[in-house]
Design a protein around this motif. Structure first.
Motif, PDB file in Angstrom:
ATOM      1  N   ASN A 387      -4.298 -18.062  -9.436  1.00 53.93           N
ATOM      2  CA  ASN A 387      -3.716 -17.929 -10.768  1.00 53.93           C
ATOM      3  C   ASN A 387      -2.903 -16.642 -10.925  1.00 53.93           C
ATOM      4  O   ASN A 387      -2.269 -16.451 -11.961  1.00 53.93           O
ATOM      5  CB  ASN A 387      -4.819 -17.954 -11.832  1.00 53.93           C
ATOM      6  N   PHE A 388      -2.949 -15.774  -9.925  1.00 53.53           N
ATOM      7  CA  PHE A 388      -2.264 -14.492 -10.007  1.00 53.53           C
ATOM      8  C   PHE A 388      -1.110 -14.428  -8.997  1.00 53.53           C
ATOM      9  O   PHE A 388      -1.156 -15.042  -7.935  1.00 53.53           O
ATOM     10  CB  PHE A 388      -3.214 -13.334  -9.699  1.00 53.53           C
ATOM     11  N   THR A 389      -0.083 -13.657  -9.364  1.00 56.10           N
ATOM     12  CA  THR A 389       0.940 -13.244  -8.406  1.00 56.10           C
ATOM     13  C   THR A 389       0.758 -11.745  -8.185  1.00 56.10           C
ATOM     14  O   THR A 389       0.653 -10.975  -9.143  1.00 56.10           O
ATOM     15  CB  THR A 389       2.362 -13.523  -8.929  1.00 56.10           C
ATOM     16  N   VAL A 390       0.697 -11.358  -6.903  1.00 55.63           N
ATOM     17  CA  VAL A 390       0.518  -9.953  -6.537  1.00 55.63           C
ATOM     18  C   VAL A 390       1.848  -9.425  -6.011  1.00 55.63           C
ATOM     19  O   VAL A 390       2.403  -9.940  -5.038  1.00 55.63           O
ATOM     20  CB  VAL A 390      -0.576  -9.801  -5.462  1.00 55.63           C
ATOM     21  N   LEU A 391       2.374  -8.398  -6.679  1.00 53.93           N
ATOM     22  CA  LEU A 391       3.646  -7.788  -6.304  1.00 53.93           C
ATOM     23  C   LEU A 391       3.361  -6.454  -5.618  1.00 53.93           C
ATOM     24  O   LEU A 391       2.660  -5.595  -6.175  1.00 53.93           O
ATOM     25  CB  LEU A 391       4.519  -7.576  -7.537  1.00 53.93           C
ATOM     26  N   ILE A 392       3.889  -6.292  -4.418  1.00 56.26           N
ATOM     27  CA  ILE A 392       3.600  -5.106  -3.602  1.00 56.26           C
ATOM     28  C   ILE A 392       4.900  -4.386  -3.298  1.00 56.26           C
ATOM     29  O   ILE A 392       5.861  -4.999  -2.821  1.00 56.26           O
ATOM     30  CB  ILE A 392       2.918  -5.508  -2.276  1.00 56.26           C
ATOM     31  N   LYS A 393       4.920  -3.085  -3.569  1.00 58.24           N
ATOM     32  CA  LYS A 393       6.092  -2.254  -3.272  1.00 58.24           C
ATOM     33  C   LYS A 393       5.615  -0.996  -2.554  1.00 58.24           C
ATOM     34  O   LYS A 393       4.778  -0.250  -3.077  1.00 58.24           O
ATOM     35  CB  LYS A 393       6.835  -1.885  -4.560  1.00 58.24           C
ATOM     36  N   MET A 394       6.119  -0.777  -1.336  1.00 54.94           N
ATOM     37  CA  MET A 394       5.745   0.409  -0.558  1.00 54.94           C
ATOM     38  C   MET A 394       7.006   1.129  -0.097  1.00 54.94           C
ATOM     39  O   MET A 394       7.833   0.555   0.612  1.00 54.94           O
ATOM     40  CB  MET A 394       4.919   0.022   0.668  1.00 54.94           C
ATOM     41  N   THR A 395       7.127   2.363  -0.494  1.00 56.12           N
ATOM     42  CA  THR A 395       8.236   3.182  -0.001  1.00 56.12           C
ATOM     43  C   THR A 395       7.786   4.055   1.164  1.00 56.12           C
ATOM     44  O   THR A 395       8.619   4.652   1.849  1.00 56.12           O
ATOM     45  CB  THR A 395       8.784   4.076  -1.118  1.00 56.12           C
ATOM     46  N   SER A 396       6.472   4.111   1.359  1.00 54.25           N
ATOM     47  CA  SER A 396       5.925   4.876   2.479  1.00 54.25           C
ATOM     48  C   SER A 396       4.574   4.279   2.840  1.00 54.25           C
ATOM     49  O   SER A 396       3.689   4.180   1.986  1.00 54.25           O
ATOM     50  CB  SER A 396       5.769   6.356   2.099  1.00 54.25           C
ATOM     51  N   ILE A 397       4.425   3.861   4.096  1.00 54.88           N
ATOM     52  CA  ILE A 397       3.176   3.253   4.552  1.00 54.88           C
ATOM     53  C   ILE A 397       2.424   4.278   5.400  1.00 54.88           C
ATOM     54  O   ILE A 397       2.967   4.799   6.379  1.00 54.88           O
ATOM     55  CB  ILE A 397       3.445   1.984   5.371  1.00 54.88           C
ATOM     56  N   PRO A 398       1.181   4.603   5.026  1.00 54.08           N
ATOM     57  CA  PRO A 398       0.431   5.623   5.774  1.00 54.08           C
ATOM     58  C   PRO A 398       0.159   5.176   7.211  1.00 54.08           C
ATOM     59  O   PRO A 398      -0.157   4.009   7.455  1.00 54.08           O
ATOM     60  CB  PRO A 398      -0.853   5.776   4.969  1.00 54.08           C
ATOM     61  N   LYS A 399       0.294   6.125   8.156  1.00 52.36           N
ATOM     62  CA  LYS A 399       0.118   5.792   9.572  1.00 52.36           C
ATOM     63  C   LYS A 399      -1.197   6.337  10.136  1.00 52.36           C
ATOM     64  O   LYS A 399      -1.546   6.057  11.279  1.00 52.36           O
ATOM     65  CB  LYS A 399       1.269   6.394  10.389  1.00 52.36           C
ATOM     66  N   ASP A 400      -1.920   7.134   9.365  1.00 45.72           N
ATOM     67  CA  ASP A 400      -3.083   7.820   9.919  1.00 45.72           C
ATOM     68  C   ASP A 400      -4.405   7.341   9.333  1.00 45.72           C
ATOM     69  O   ASP A 400      -5.398   8.058   9.332  1.00 45.72           O
ATOM     70  CB  ASP A 400      -2.945   9.324   9.674  1.00 45.72           C
TER      71      ASP A 400
END
Length: 512
Positions: A387-400
């Motif tokens: 029933n939900f839409t999940v919107l994801i926005k990442m300008t920086s993805i952690p690498k550690d």
């Protein structure tokens, strides 16, 4: 004196009789083949033909489109008060066709009360709607004079440029390539249309659920267009000429302001013409309509709403009109049999609506509590809901992040490569509406339509944007932002900024 016919005359008459017989045979075969290949709405064919095959007299007949088919249950009216009624209606009907519906219906019998639902007056314009015309015209005998008049009137009061006019009058032109009809048992049944019987009397409810807000009423009058005036005038004139006991109504839809203004003007016109008009959009509370539970879309109630409307409307009709109770009359026993036959379907309709409603209400309750959940794993488990839409926005993805960090599981479940620098995505449960680490800007529609459109979502990394329905939800300071949207209620139920502590713990911060 005995008059003897010459051999020449005998041969002449034999040829004439033979030719006439040939024409009749060809005409009958043409009609049969037309029914075999017709591919318009099956529901319409069975409802229209079923009315003509009713053995009992009909007290009340209702005309219009799917607003009639979904709103009023004739068998519930029978069970409650014992009068007979029938929905002579086809999906996508428009008001200027209703006088032809009435005329065709009266070939088999006259009703005591004729009810015309004028909800579809709002759809009368210059455009030709194929479904509007075919759902009715291809559901009546091809040689019906009323059919021909209806087709002519509909087409030649509209813009017919580019329209294949002959295919409406001789509809097999439109269907002759549907060879799959030859293997359909249902299609072959139309070779004897006298056997077509509508047990449900033209009632076919919606079994889904879409929540709405109650419309704000207005008493302002709108403008009736020339085509709408013409449609109303001809319908009223027909009722006058045939001395019909007629009632005009508008079913209780989720009406917008402009349509309500038009309906107010229609009400004035009908009452000035000497007939009663009941706009049920003014009686939501009296009917007991609940806009959160009782609709399938803006133009149709679901089965919950249909039960409420039928119950209210039957009370009104019995109190206003002299409708006989036939339940003790053996001649009408088929109606009680039909009511019993539909018991299983009524239960399935109710279960289908109730199950979907419960699912939506449970999701809405979950959504109301979502912003109180601060544990990421628990929060993440709750947003995985169809029933939900999940919107994801990442300008920086952690690498550690450590492999045990719950956010790593989040990335994996949404197929996000942690080695990438950017990402945007829109997900409904486990289904990706959009997912990209390369194309970092998109527009898509989210939510349930329900007849009022869906929300346009603009999602991008550069510029930093999550915009839904013209409202900005972006947090410029959030390298990772997740917005959760309820598809049914069409509203954002949570918006979080994801951060990490030195202990590698996920922190949820609510954005504005």
């Amino acid at each position: 004196m005995v008059v003897r016919m010459s051999n020449v005359n005998i041969q002449k008459y034999k040829k004439i009789i033979g030719f006439v017989s040939f024409i009749i045979i060809i005409a009958v075969l043409f009609s049969k083949v037309t029914w075999l290949f017709r591919g318009n709405d099956v529901e319409a064919r069975e409802d229209i033909l079923g009315y003509g095959n009713e053995k009992c007299s009909i007290d009340v007949i209702l005309f219009d489109g799917s607003d009639v088919l979904r709103f009023y249950d004739p068998l519930e009216a029978w069970n409650k008060y014992g009068y007979t009624s029938y929905n002579y209606a086809t999906s996508s009907a428009q008001t200027d066709m209703l006088r032809f519906y009435a005329e065709e219906s009266r070939k088999t019998q006259d009703a005591k009360l004729y009810i015309f639902d004028l909800r579809t007056i709002t759809f009368v314009n210059s455009d030709v709607s194929e479904s509007t015309l075919r759902n009715w015209s291809d559901s009546v005998p091809v040689y019906s004079w009323v059919r021909a008049k209806g087709i002519y009137s509909y087409l030649f009061n509209r813009d017919i440029e580019g329209i294949d006019i002959p295919s409406y009058f001789i509809d097999i032109i439109n269907y002759h390539t549907k060879y799959d009809s030859l293997s359909s048992e249902r299609q072959w049944s139309y070779l004897n249309t006298n056997n077509i019987y509508s047990v449900d009397k033209g009632f076919d409810p919606y079994k889904n659920h879409t929540p709405f807000r109650k419309p704000i009423s207005t008493e302002e009058r709108g403008e009736i267009t020339d085509k709408q005036w013409k449609a109303l005038t001809k319908l009223v004139n027909y009722c006058d000429e045939e001395s019909l006991n007629a009632l005009f109504i508008c079913s209780p839809v989720v009406i917008n302001e402009e349509d309500q203004k038009l309906m107010n003007a229609v009400s004035d016109f009908i009452e000035e013409s000497g007939y009663e008009f009941i706009d049920f959009n003014k009686y939501y509370d009296e009917i007991g309509i609940d806009f959160e539970t009782d609709y399938g879309d803006v133009n149709h109630v679901n089965y919950l709403g249909a039960k409420k409307f039928t119950d209210y409307f039957t009370d009104l009709l019995v109190n206003k009109y002299d409708l006989n109770d036939h339940r003790s009359d053996e001649a009408y026993s088929a109606w009680s049999d039909d009511y019993a036959k539909m018991e299983e379907k009524r239960n399935s309709w109710m279960n289908a609506v109730q199950n979907e409603l419960n699912d939506h209400l449970e999701a809405a309750e979950l959504g109301r509590e979502l912003h109180n959940i601060n544990d990421f794993s628990e929060w993440y488990g709750n947003i995985q809901n169809s029933n939900f839409t999940v919107l994801i926005k990442m300008t920086s993805i952690p690498k550690d992040l450590s492999s045990n960090n719950p956010f790593i599981m989040f990335l994996s479940d949404y197929s996000i490569d942690p080695a990438r620098d950017h990402y945007i995505g829109a997900w409904r449960d486990a289904d990706a509406l959009y997912s990209s680490s390369d194309e970092l800007e998109t527009e898509l529609y989210i939510g349930v339509d329900g007849g009022r459109g869906t929300d346009l979502c603009k999602l991008s990394v550069t510029p930093n944007r999550i915009n839904i329905g013209g409202v900005e939800y972006s947090d410029d300071n959030a390298p990772i932002q997740i917005v959760v949207y309820d598809n049914n209620y069409k509203e954002v139920i949570d918006s979080v900024r994801i951060q990490f502590t030195t202990e590698d713990t996920v922190v949820l911060n609510r954005t504005k």
